[in-house]
Design a protein around this motif. Structure first.
Motif, PDB file in Angstrom:
ATOM      1  N   LYS A 174      -9.998  48.719   5.091  1.00  0.00           N
ATOM      2  CA  LYS A 174      -9.957  49.257   3.743  1.00  0.00           C
ATOM      3  C   LYS A 174      -9.049  50.477   3.707  1.00  0.00           C
ATOM      4  N   ALA A 175      -7.991  50.419   2.881  1.00  0.00           N
ATOM      5  CA  ALA A 175      -7.022  51.507   2.825  1.00  0.00           C
ATOM      6  C   ALA A 175      -7.216  52.387   1.600  1.00  0.00           C
ATOM      7  N   GLU A 176      -7.661  51.774   0.508  1.00  0.00           N
ATOM      8  CA  GLU A 176      -7.805  52.549  -0.728  1.00  0.00           C
ATOM      9  C   GLU A 176      -8.846  51.898  -1.628  1.00  0.00           C
ATOM     10  N   THR A 177      -9.542  52.724  -2.368  1.00  0.00           N
ATOM     11  CA  THR A 177     -10.499  52.244  -3.347  1.00  0.00           C
ATOM     12  C   THR A 177     -10.132  52.794  -4.715  1.00  0.00           C
ATOM     13  N   LYS A 178     -10.008  51.885  -5.679  1.00  0.00           N
ATOM     14  CA  LYS A 178      -9.807  52.298  -7.072  1.00  0.00           C
ATOM     15  C   LYS A 178     -11.099  52.019  -7.814  1.00  0.00           C
ATOM     16  N   SER A 179     -11.702  53.057  -8.356  1.00  0.00           N
ATOM     17  CA  SER A 179     -12.977  52.916  -9.053  1.00  0.00           C
ATOM     18  C   SER A 179     -12.795  53.229 -10.525  1.00  0.00           C
ATOM     19  N   THR A 180     -13.329  52.350 -11.359  1.00  0.00           N
ATOM     20  CA  THR A 180     -13.223  52.522 -12.804  1.00  0.00           C
ATOM     21  C   THR A 180     -14.608  52.448 -13.414  1.00  0.00           C
ATOM     22  N   LEU A 181     -14.923  53.434 -14.245  1.00  0.00           N
ATOM     23  CA  LEU A 181     -16.209  53.462 -14.926  1.00  0.00           C
ATOM     24  C   LEU A 181     -16.070  52.794 -16.290  1.00  0.00           C
ATOM     25  N   TYR A 182     -16.904  51.781 -16.528  1.00  0.00           N
ATOM     26  CA  TYR A 182     -16.845  51.033 -17.791  1.00  0.00           C
ATOM     27  C   TYR A 182     -18.083  51.307 -18.634  1.00  0.00           C
ATOM     28  N   GLN A 183     -17.856  51.341 -19.923  1.00  0.00           N
ATOM     29  CA  GLN A 183     -18.957  51.407 -20.874  1.00  0.00           C
ATOM     30  C   GLN A 183     -18.666  50.406 -21.984  1.00  0.00           C
ATOM     31  N   ASP A 184     -19.531  49.408 -22.117  1.00  0.00           N
ATOM     32  CA  ASP A 184     -19.342  48.353 -23.112  1.00  0.00           C
ATOM     33  C   ASP A 184     -17.971  47.682 -22.966  1.00  0.00           C
ATOM     34  N   ASP A 185     -17.594  47.394 -21.715  1.00  0.00           N
ATOM     35  CA  ASP A 185     -16.350  46.693 -21.373  1.00  0.00           C
ATOM     36  C   ASP A 185     -15.089  47.544 -21.508  1.00  0.00           C
ATOM     37  N   LYS A 186     -15.252  48.826 -21.786  1.00  0.00           N
ATOM     38  CA  LYS A 186     -14.087  49.694 -21.959  1.00  0.00           C
ATOM     39  C   LYS A 186     -14.027  50.719 -20.828  1.00  0.00           C
ATOM     40  N   PRO A 187     -12.843  50.897 -20.190  1.00  0.00           N
ATOM     41  CA  PRO A 187     -12.719  51.898 -19.115  1.00  0.00           C
ATOM     42  C   PRO A 187     -12.746  53.314 -19.689  1.00  0.00           C
ATOM     43  N   ILE A 188     -13.581  54.166 -19.118  1.00  0.00           N
ATOM     44  CA  ILE A 188     -13.666  55.541 -19.617  1.00  0.00           C
ATOM     45  C   ILE A 188     -13.310  56.573 -18.545  1.00  0.00           C
ATOM     46  N   LYS A 189     -13.248  56.128 -17.278  1.00  0.00           N
ATOM     47  CA  LYS A 189     -12.918  57.061 -16.198  1.00  0.00           C
ATOM     48  C   LYS A 189     -12.413  56.278 -14.995  1.00  0.00           C
ATOM     49  N   THR A 190     -11.389  56.801 -14.310  1.00  0.00           N
ATOM     50  CA  THR A 190     -10.829  56.144 -13.122  1.00  0.00           C
ATOM     51  C   THR A 190     -10.611  57.160 -12.017  1.00  0.00           C
ATOM     52  N   LYS A 191     -10.859  56.735 -10.778  1.00  0.00           N
ATOM     53  CA  LYS A 191     -10.567  57.598  -9.641  1.00  0.00           C
ATOM     54  C   LYS A 191     -10.106  56.744  -8.477  1.00  0.00           C
ATOM     55  N   ASN A 192      -9.196  57.306  -7.652  1.00  0.00           N
ATOM     56  CA  ASN A 192      -8.677  56.633  -6.462  1.00  0.00           C
ATOM     57  C   ASN A 192      -9.110  57.407  -5.223  1.00  0.00           C
ATOM     58  N   VAL A 193      -9.533  56.672  -4.209  1.00  0.00           N
ATOM     59  CA  VAL A 193      -9.919  57.278  -2.936  1.00  0.00           C
ATOM     60  C   VAL A 193      -9.082  56.668  -1.840  1.00  0.00           C
ATOM     61  N   LEU A 194      -8.344  57.485  -1.109  1.00  0.00           N
ATOM     62  CA  LEU A 194      -7.525  57.002   0.010  1.00  0.00           C
ATOM     63  C   LEU A 194      -8.332  57.117   1.285  1.00  0.00           C
ATOM     64  N   HIS A 195      -8.452  56.015   2.034  1.00  0.00           N
ATOM     65  CA  HIS A 195      -9.218  55.986   3.279  1.00  0.00           C
ATOM     66  C   HIS A 195      -8.253  56.176   4.452  1.00  0.00           C
ATOM     67  N   THR A 196      -8.591  57.047   5.370  1.00  0.00           N
ATOM     68  CA  THR A 196      -7.745  57.259   6.553  1.00  0.00           C
ATOM     69  C   THR A 196      -8.551  56.969   7.813  1.00  0.00           C
ATOM     70  N   THR A 197      -7.852  56.559   8.838  1.00  0.00           N
ATOM     71  CA  THR A 197      -8.487  56.221  10.110  1.00  0.00           C
ATOM     72  C   THR A 197      -8.106  57.269  11.156  1.00  0.00           C
ATOM     73  N   LYS A 198      -9.111  57.813  11.828  1.00  0.00           N
ATOM     74  CA  LYS A 198      -8.843  58.806  12.868  1.00  0.00           C
ATOM     75  C   LYS A 198      -8.259  58.149  14.118  1.00  0.00           C
ATOM     76  N   VAL A 199      -7.268  58.789  14.701  1.00  0.00           N
ATOM     77  CA  VAL A 199      -6.681  58.294  15.939  1.00  0.00           C
ATOM     78  C   VAL A 199      -6.988  59.307  17.036  1.00  0.00           C
ATOM     79  N   ASN A 200      -7.702  58.861  18.060  1.00  0.00           N
ATOM     80  CA  ASN A 200      -8.084  59.779  19.159  1.00  0.00           C
ATOM     81  C   ASN A 200      -7.000  59.820  20.218  1.00  0.00           C
TER      82      ASN A 200
END
Length: 200
Positions: A174-200
């Motif tokens: 998983k590299a990125e998550t796009k989340s959208t908040l819906y109310q009555d089928d209409k988008p009212i808020k969106t946020k993107n989360v970038l996932h990073t992997t630690k390299v030891n």
């Protein structure tokens, strides 16, 4: 003939049409007064052989009724969708390239999810199942052919409700998550989360 010339043909008959930008792709079927009717098949040339990759069934009025997609290598059906005019209607199925069932769900005449939504592994094991009923209320998780979760979200009375999440995969992770908040089928808020992997 080229695909963009179809409306100019007023006769009834069987035609084979090539894409103006790609002479290796063509489709064939019946026309009547400039519209597609009956079964149409689309092919792509691979290794000097035409390979069937899509089938579309049209009504006598030119409205699509069924769509099938085929895997280039296995030649098995990977999608089987039913339509009423431009909307999905009825039982819809997706398959693995091997032809084994992957996802099945049902839609009403407006293309909205109703009743059962089921995801199976290639071995036939149940990965996810939801019953939305005739009112289309419940939760759906949609997986790709590698069984990575692509999106998920809740529905209320056939409408998107609450947070819906879309996942972008990179190299099986998983590299990125796009989340959208819906109310009555209409988008009212969106946020993107970038996932990073630690390299030891």
């Amino acid at each position: 003939m080229f695909i963009d010339s179809l409306p100019q043909v007023k006769q009834q008959g069987f035609v084979q049409m090539y894409d103006n930008n790609n002479n290796e792709s063509f489709e064939q079927g019946k026309i009547n007064n400039g519209i597609k009717v009956g079964l149409w098949k689309s092919y792509t040339e691979m290794l000097d052989q035409p390979i069937l990759h899509e089938e579309k069934l049209y009504s006598q009025d030119g409205d699509i009724r069924n769509f099938k997609a085929y895997d280039y290598e296995t030649k098995q059906i990977v999608e089987d969708k039913n339509y009423f005019y431009d909307d999905l209607l009825g039982i819809q199925k997706e398959f693995y390239p091997t032809g084994k069932p992957h996802i099945s769900f049902e839609t009403d005449k407006k293309g909205k999810y109703i009743n059962d939504f089921t995801v199976l592994s290639e071995k036939g094991e149940e990965i996810f199942k939801s019953h939305l009923g005739s009112q289309g209320t419940g939760y759906i998780k949609y997986y790709d052919k590698d069984n990575f979760l692509i999106w998920e979200g809740s529905f209320k009375n056939k409408k998107k409700e609450g947070w819906h999440h879309e996942y972008i995969m990179d190299g099986g992770k998983k590299a990125e998550t796009k989340s959208t908040l819906y109310q009555d089928d209409k988008p009212i808020k969106t946020k993107n989360v970038l996932h990073t992997t630690k390299v030891n």
